[in-house]
Write a protein that holds these residues in place. Structure first.
Motif, PDB file in Angstrom:
ATOM      1  N   MET A 199      31.945  27.027 -18.477  1.00 16.47           N
ATOM      2  CA  MET A 199      30.695  27.080 -17.750  1.00 16.47           C
ATOM      3  C   MET A 199      29.679  26.092 -18.322  1.00 16.47           C
ATOM      4  SD  MET A 199      29.407  28.548 -15.232  1.00 16.47           S
ATOM      5  CE  MET A 199      27.960  29.116 -14.467  1.00 16.47           C
ATOM      6  N   GLU A 200      29.684  25.935 -19.635  1.00  9.85           N
ATOM      7  CA  GLU A 200      28.758  25.015 -20.277  1.00  9.85           C
ATOM      8  C   GLU A 200      29.053  23.569 -19.861  1.00  9.85           C
ATOM      9  OE1 GLU A 200      27.585  23.509 -24.744  1.00  9.85           O
ATOM     10  OE2 GLU A 200      28.522  25.468 -24.484  1.00  9.85           O
ATOM     11  N   PHE A 201      30.329  23.249 -19.683  1.00 11.35           N
ATOM     12  CA  PHE A 201      30.718  21.907 -19.249  1.00 11.35           C
ATOM     13  C   PHE A 201      30.136  21.601 -17.868  1.00 11.35           C
ATOM     14  CE2 PHE A 201      33.669  19.211 -16.851  1.00 11.35           C
ATOM     15  CZ  PHE A 201      33.553  18.050 -17.599  1.00 11.35           C
ATOM     16  N   LEU A 202      30.189  22.564 -16.973  1.00  9.22           N
ATOM     17  CA  LEU A 202      29.670  22.376 -15.620  1.00  9.22           C
ATOM     18  C   LEU A 202      28.157  22.157 -15.629  1.00  9.22           C
ATOM     19  CD1 LEU A 202      30.384  22.305 -12.638  1.00  9.22           C
ATOM     20  CD2 LEU A 202      30.014  24.759 -12.569  1.00  9.22           C
ATOM     21  N   VAL A 203      27.464  22.891 -16.457  1.00  7.72           N
ATOM     22  CA  VAL A 203      26.010  22.728 -16.560  1.00  7.72           C
ATOM     23  C   VAL A 203      25.687  21.338 -17.105  1.00  7.72           C
ATOM     24  CG1 VAL A 203      23.928  23.559 -17.740  1.00  7.72           C
ATOM     25  CG2 VAL A 203      25.569  25.192 -16.798  1.00  7.72           C
ATOM     26  N   ASN A 204      26.426  20.906 -18.116  1.00  7.94           N
ATOM     27  CA  ASN A 204      26.213  19.575 -18.682  1.00  7.94           C
ATOM     28  C   ASN A 204      26.518  18.485 -17.657  1.00  7.94           C
ATOM     29  OD1 ASN A 204      25.425  20.583 -21.133  1.00  7.94           O
ATOM     30  ND2 ASN A 204      27.462  20.428 -22.042  1.00  7.94           N
ATOM     31  N   LEU A 205      27.551  18.675 -16.865  1.00  7.62           N
ATOM     32  CA  LEU A 205      27.912  17.701 -15.842  1.00  7.62           C
ATOM     33  C   LEU A 205      26.825  17.595 -14.780  1.00  7.62           C
ATOM     34  CD1 LEU A 205      30.099  15.786 -14.771  1.00  7.62           C
ATOM     35  CD2 LEU A 205      31.007  17.720 -13.489  1.00  7.62           C
TER      36      LEU A 205
ATOM     37  N   MET B 122      23.653  18.331 -15.114  1.00  2.00           N
ATOM     38  CA  MET B 122      22.480  17.714 -15.726  1.00  2.00           C
ATOM     39  C   MET B 122      22.661  16.196 -15.856  1.00  2.00           C
ATOM     40  SD  MET B 122      20.172  19.908 -16.090  1.00  2.00           S
ATOM     41  CE  MET B 122      19.054  18.998 -17.104  1.00  2.00           C
ATOM     42  N   ALA B 123      23.847  15.757 -16.241  1.00  6.08           N
ATOM     43  CA  ALA B 123      24.111  14.322 -16.376  1.00  6.08           C
ATOM     44  C   ALA B 123      24.005  13.622 -15.025  1.00  6.08           C
ATOM     45  CB  ALA B 123      25.488  14.103 -16.991  1.00  6.08           C
ATOM     46  N   VAL B 124      24.511  14.262 -13.978  1.00  7.72           N
ATOM     47  CA  VAL B 124      24.420  13.673 -12.641  1.00  7.72           C
ATOM     48  C   VAL B 124      22.970  13.587 -12.195  1.00  7.72           C
ATOM     49  CG1 VAL B 124      24.935  14.093 -10.216  1.00  7.72           C
ATOM     50  CG2 VAL B 124      26.746  14.262 -11.906  1.00  7.72           C
ATOM     51  N   LEU B 125      22.194  14.614 -12.426  1.00  6.69           N
ATOM     52  CA  LEU B 125      20.789  14.599 -12.024  1.00  6.69           C
ATOM     53  C   LEU B 125      19.988  13.550 -12.795  1.00  6.69           C
ATOM     54  CD1 LEU B 125      19.984  18.384 -11.607  1.00  6.69           C
ATOM     55  CD2 LEU B 125      20.302  16.683  -9.820  1.00  6.69           C
ATOM     56  N   VAL B 126      20.283  13.427 -14.071  1.00  3.90           N
ATOM     57  CA  VAL B 126      19.548  12.474 -14.902  1.00  3.90           C
ATOM     58  C   VAL B 126      19.857  11.034 -14.490  1.00  3.90           C
ATOM     59  CG1 VAL B 126      19.432  11.556 -17.271  1.00  3.90           C
ATOM     60  CG2 VAL B 126      19.212  14.000 -16.855  1.00  3.90           C
ATOM     61  N   THR B 127      21.043  10.771 -13.994  1.00  5.55           N
ATOM     62  CA  THR B 127      21.376   9.412 -13.576  1.00  5.55           C
ATOM     63  C   THR B 127      21.147   9.171 -12.086  1.00  5.55           C
ATOM     64  OG1 THR B 127      23.688  10.061 -13.341  1.00  5.55           O
ATOM     65  CG2 THR B 127      23.051   9.018 -15.394  1.00  5.55           C
TER      66      THR B 127
END
Length: 61
Positions: free
Chosen positions: A1-7, A9-14
């Motif tokens: 679940m943590e991986f999905l949240v990080n993914l 966030m990374a997509v939103l930031v870029t």
């Protein structure tokens, strides 16, 4: 679940800055959604930006 949240966030930031850049350049901002494709999407978005004509540099020759 943590991986999905990080993914996400990374997509939103870029994707958000790319969305604004594409809009200012005069290209469809939906190209920023290419970031959803893990590696090739970012490379494609950067390639599109590198090969397009930027309005700020039109008269600078």
């Amino acid at each position: 679940m943590e991986f999905l949240v990080n993914l996400v966030m990374a997509v939103l930031v870029t994707a958000y800055p790319l969305w604004r850049i594409f809009k200012r350049v005069g290209l469809p901002p939906y190209y920023a959604l290419l970031v959803l494709v893990p590696v090739l999407g970012m490379l494609a978005a950067l390639w599109i930006l590198a090969r397009s004509k930027w309005p700020a540099f039109e008269g600078a020759k």
